[in-house]
Structures are given as C-alpha cells and as structure tokens.
Design a protein around this motif. Structure first.
Motif, PDB file in Angstrom:
ATOM      1  N   SER A   1       0.829  -1.212   0.000  1.00  0.00           N
ATOM      2  CA  SER A   1       0.000   0.000   0.000  1.00  0.00           C
ATOM      3  C   SER A   1       0.863   1.260   0.000  1.00  0.00           C
ATOM      4  CB  SER A   1      -0.953   0.004   1.194  1.00  0.00           C
ATOM      5  OG  SER A   1      -0.221   0.070   2.395  1.00  0.00           O
ATOM      6  N   SER A   2       2.002   1.238   0.703  1.00  0.00           N
ATOM      7  CA  SER A   2       2.873   2.419   0.701  1.00  0.00           C
ATOM      8  C   SER A   2       3.535   2.604  -0.667  1.00  0.00           C
ATOM      9  CB  SER A   2       3.938   2.320   1.793  1.00  0.00           C
ATOM     10  OG  SER A   2       4.829   1.251   1.525  1.00  0.00           O
ATOM     11  N   LEU A   3       3.884   1.495  -1.322  1.00  0.00           N
ATOM     12  CA  LEU A   3       4.461   1.574  -2.665  1.00  0.00           C
ATOM     13  C   LEU A   3       3.431   2.105  -3.654  1.00  0.00           C
ATOM     14  CD1 LEU A   3       6.899   1.022  -4.441  1.00  0.00           C
ATOM     15  CD2 LEU A   3       6.082  -1.315  -4.732  1.00  0.00           C
ATOM     16  N   PHE A   4       2.206   1.613  -3.544  1.00  0.00           N
ATOM     17  CA  PHE A   4       1.130   2.094  -4.401  1.00  0.00           C
ATOM     18  C   PHE A   4       0.883   3.586  -4.155  1.00  0.00           C
ATOM     19  CE2 PHE A   4      -3.407   2.768  -5.306  1.00  0.00           C
ATOM     20  CZ  PHE A   4      -3.405   2.441  -6.650  1.00  0.00           C
ATOM     21  N   SER A   5       0.907   3.998  -2.902  1.00  0.00           N
ATOM     22  CA  SER A   5       0.706   5.399  -2.548  1.00  0.00           C
ATOM     23  C   SER A   5       1.793   6.280  -3.158  1.00  0.00           C
ATOM     24  CB  SER A   5       0.685   5.548  -1.030  1.00  0.00           C
ATOM     25  OG  SER A   5       0.578   6.890  -0.669  1.00  0.00           O
ATOM     26  N   GLU A   6       3.050   5.826  -3.135  1.00  0.00           N
ATOM     27  CA  GLU A   6       4.146   6.577  -3.743  1.00  0.00           C
ATOM     28  C   GLU A   6       3.965   6.710  -5.254  1.00  0.00           C
ATOM     29  OE1 GLU A   6       7.992   5.037  -2.723  1.00  0.00           O
ATOM     30  OE2 GLU A   6       7.469   4.887  -0.602  1.00  0.00           O
ATOM     31  N   ILE A   7       3.518   5.639  -5.891  1.00  0.00           N
ATOM     32  CA  ILE A   7       3.295   5.668  -7.337  1.00  0.00           C
ATOM     33  C   ILE A   7       2.195   6.668  -7.678  1.00  0.00           C
ATOM     34  CG2 ILE A   7       2.446   4.328  -9.303  1.00  0.00           C
ATOM     35  CD1 ILE A   7       3.888   1.898  -8.107  1.00  0.00           C
ATOM     36  N   VAL A   8       1.100   6.625  -6.941  1.00  0.00           N
ATOM     37  CA  VAL A   8      -0.008   7.541  -7.196  1.00  0.00           C
ATOM     38  C   VAL A   8       0.422   8.984  -6.952  1.00  0.00           C
ATOM     39  CG1 VAL A   8      -2.308   8.238  -6.418  1.00  0.00           C
ATOM     40  CG2 VAL A   8      -1.790   5.823  -6.791  1.00  0.00           C
ATOM     41  N   ASP A   9       1.180   9.226  -5.881  1.00  0.00           N
ATOM     42  CA  ASP A   9       1.670  10.576  -5.598  1.00  0.00           C
ATOM     43  C   ASP A   9       2.561  11.093  -6.723  1.00  0.00           C
ATOM     44  OD1 ASP A   9       0.285  10.669  -3.237  1.00  0.00           O
ATOM     45  OD2 ASP A   9       2.026  10.208  -1.972  1.00  0.00           O
ATOM     46  N   SER A  10       3.412  10.223  -7.271  1.00  0.00           N
ATOM     47  CA  SER A  10       4.271  10.661  -8.376  1.00  0.00           C
ATOM     48  C   SER A  10       3.446  10.949  -9.628  1.00  0.00           C
ATOM     49  CB  SER A  10       5.358   9.625  -8.660  1.00  0.00           C
ATOM     50  OG  SER A  10       4.815   8.461  -9.221  1.00  0.00           O
TER      51      SER A  10
ATOM     52  N   PRO B   1      -5.843   5.190 -13.092  1.00  0.00           N
ATOM     53  CA  PRO B   1      -4.585   4.449 -13.292  1.00  0.00           C
ATOM     54  C   PRO B   1      -4.803   2.951 -13.104  1.00  0.00           C
ATOM     55  CG  PRO B   1      -4.291   6.263 -11.753  1.00  0.00           C
ATOM     56  CD  PRO B   1      -5.752   6.151 -12.010  1.00  0.00           C
ATOM     57  N   GLN B   2      -4.098   2.163 -13.889  1.00  0.00           N
ATOM     58  CA  GLN B   2      -4.166   0.711 -13.767  1.00  0.00           C
ATOM     59  C   GLN B   2      -2.804   0.204 -13.305  1.00  0.00           C
ATOM     60  OE1 GLN B   2      -5.235  -0.659 -17.627  1.00  0.00           O
ATOM     61  NE2 GLN B   2      -7.260   0.278 -17.598  1.00  0.00           N
ATOM     62  N   VAL B   3      -2.803  -0.520 -12.201  1.00  0.00           N
ATOM     63  CA  VAL B   3      -1.559  -1.065 -11.658  1.00  0.00           C
ATOM     64  C   VAL B   3      -1.681  -2.582 -11.630  1.00  0.00           C
ATOM     65  CG1 VAL B   3      -0.032  -1.121  -9.669  1.00  0.00           C
ATOM     66  CG2 VAL B   3      -1.214   0.986 -10.242  1.00  0.00           C
ATOM     67  N   THR B   4      -0.664  -3.266 -12.146  1.00  0.00           N
ATOM     68  CA  THR B   4      -0.674  -4.730 -12.127  1.00  0.00           C
ATOM     69  C   THR B   4       0.607  -5.229 -11.474  1.00  0.00           C
ATOM     70  OG1 THR B   4       0.284  -4.786 -14.339  1.00  0.00           O
ATOM     71  CG2 THR B   4      -2.102  -4.941 -14.190  1.00  0.00           C
ATOM     72  N   LEU B   5       0.484  -6.356 -10.800  1.00  0.00           N
ATOM     73  CA  LEU B   5       1.626  -6.980 -10.138  1.00  0.00           C
ATOM     74  C   LEU B   5       1.955  -8.257 -10.905  1.00  0.00           C
ATOM     75  CD1 LEU B   5       3.541  -6.940  -7.704  1.00  0.00           C
ATOM     76  CD2 LEU B   5       1.825  -8.210  -6.438  1.00  0.00           C
ATOM     77  N   ALA B   6       3.150  -8.299 -11.497  1.00  0.00           N
ATOM     78  CA  ALA B   6       3.558  -9.476 -12.264  1.00  0.00           C
ATOM     79  C   ALA B   6       4.991  -9.843 -11.888  1.00  0.00           C
ATOM     80  CB  ALA B   6       3.461  -9.186 -13.759  1.00  0.00           C
ATOM     81  N   ASN B   7       5.192 -11.087 -11.519  1.00  0.00           N
ATOM     82  CA  ASN B   7       6.516 -11.591 -11.134  1.00  0.00           C
ATOM     83  C   ASN B   7       7.173 -10.738 -10.047  1.00  0.00           C
ATOM     84  OD1 ASN B   7       6.234 -13.595 -13.063  1.00  0.00           O
ATOM     85  ND2 ASN B   7       7.205 -12.353 -14.645  1.00  0.00           N
ATOM     86  N   GLY B   8       6.370 -10.273  -9.115  1.00  0.00           N
ATOM     87  CA  GLY B   8       6.897  -9.506  -7.994  1.00  0.00           C
ATOM     88  C   GLY B   8       7.217  -8.059  -8.297  1.00  0.00           C
ATOM     89  N   SER B   9       6.955  -7.581  -9.494  1.00  0.00           N
ATOM     90  CA  SER B   9       7.223  -6.164  -9.810  1.00  0.00           C
ATOM     91  C   SER B   9       5.940  -5.486 -10.273  1.00  0.00           C
ATOM     92  CB  SER B   9       8.299  -6.048 -10.893  1.00  0.00           C
ATOM     93  OG  SER B   9       7.843  -6.630 -12.085  1.00  0.00           O
ATOM     94  N   LEU B  10       5.822  -4.242  -9.919  1.00  0.00           N
ATOM     95  CA  LEU B  10       4.641  -3.475 -10.284  1.00  0.00           C
ATOM     96  C   LEU B  10       4.830  -2.839 -11.653  1.00  0.00           C
ATOM     97  CD1 LEU B  10       3.777  -1.529  -7.021  1.00  0.00           C
ATOM     98  CD2 LEU B  10       2.403  -3.269  -8.120  1.00  0.00           C
ATOM     99  N   SER B  11       3.796  -2.884 -12.461  1.00  0.00           N
ATOM    100  CA  SER B  11       3.805  -2.123 -13.701  1.00  0.00           C
ATOM    101  C   SER B  11       2.541  -1.274 -13.705  1.00  0.00           C
ATOM    102  CB  SER B  11       3.843  -3.042 -14.919  1.00  0.00           C
ATOM    103  OG  SER B  11       2.665  -3.793 -14.997  1.00  0.00           O
TER     104      SER B  11
END
Length: 144
Positions: free
Chosen positions: A3-12, A61-71
């Motif tokens: 959730s913190s990583l997602f929050s950073e992505i959205v903030d950027s 925004p669409q965020v997907t988790l694949a092989n342990g990395s966010l795209s």
C-alpha cells in the motif's frame, strides 16, 4: 508495504500530471488565446478574459503486479481552457483543448525543450520568467 508503494506511485502520477497541466495552461495563456497575456498572470487578467476550465473525464490508473514487480499504465485528459464573450462583443468566445495535437503539440514540445535556453544572448533563463504557481487554482470559475 504494497500500500505504501502504491501510494508513492499515485503521488508521483499526481505530481507529474499537475506539473504538465500547469505547463500546458501557461503555454496556452501566453501563446494560444486570442488576447495573449503579457507579463505576470494575475487574477484581473484572467477575469477580464473570462477564462474558465472545462473538466474532462480521466481514466483511472491501472496497476498490475507481475513476477513480484509493479507495472503501471494510466491515461490523462487535460481540461479545455475557455473564454467568455464580452458584453460589448469585442472579445469573442473561444475554446482551447489542452490535449494538444498536431502543429500545436509540436510547437509546445519545442517550447518546452527551449525553456532553459538563454534569451537574447544574456544570462537570464526563461525558467524564472513569467513563473506563476497555481494557474489552475486561479482559474476557478465554475461552469456547468
């Protein structure tokens, strides 16, 4: 952690979108509207031109988790800058889509690339010239 990583992505994303919208709006005010603004942008100059923004629908925004990395993938539509006709009829109504296309997009990209260039061969850069913070906040007139 996720959730913190997602929050950073959205903030950027939000930071990038706001900065790009401010740049496009500034470009439209100085170069595209029928009576371009000269000098500093003030509330009086904006009010005299009857400027307001028409919001458009943005895709989420669409965020997907694949092989342990966010795209991530997102699409943004910028608002339309509009000006009202004056009572006397001297100032005509206009609309400028801030989602530039074609020749306007090319001129905007060239302008952005040359923003840090020196002007008139002296050591003053365009970066500090006509800098206005919060243009979107200044153009707050509601329009239904």
């Amino acid at each position: 952690m996720l959730s913190s990583l997602f929050s950073e992505i959205v903030d950027s994303w939000i930071t990038e979108v706001v900065a790009e919208q401010e740049n496009r709006l500034r470009y439209a005010l100085y170069y595209l509207i029928p009576n371009p603004i000269k000098g500093e942008v003030t509330k009086g100059k904006l009010k005299w031109r009857g400027l307001y923004l028409l919001k458009t629908q943005n895709e989420l925004p669409q965020v997907t988790l694949a092989n342990g990395s966010l795209s991530s993938k997102y699409a943004v539509r910028f608002p339309t800058l509009c000006g009202k006709q004056s009572r006397s009829g001297k100032r005509k109504e206009f609309k400028i889509d801030l989602n530039f296309q074609g020749d306007i997009l090319l001129r905007y990209e060239i302008h952005c690339a040359s923003e840090d260039a020196f002007v008139f061969g002296i050591t003053t850069s365009n970066k500090s010239r006509y800098k206005v913070n919060g243009l979107v906040k200044q153009i707050k007139q509601n329009h239904e």
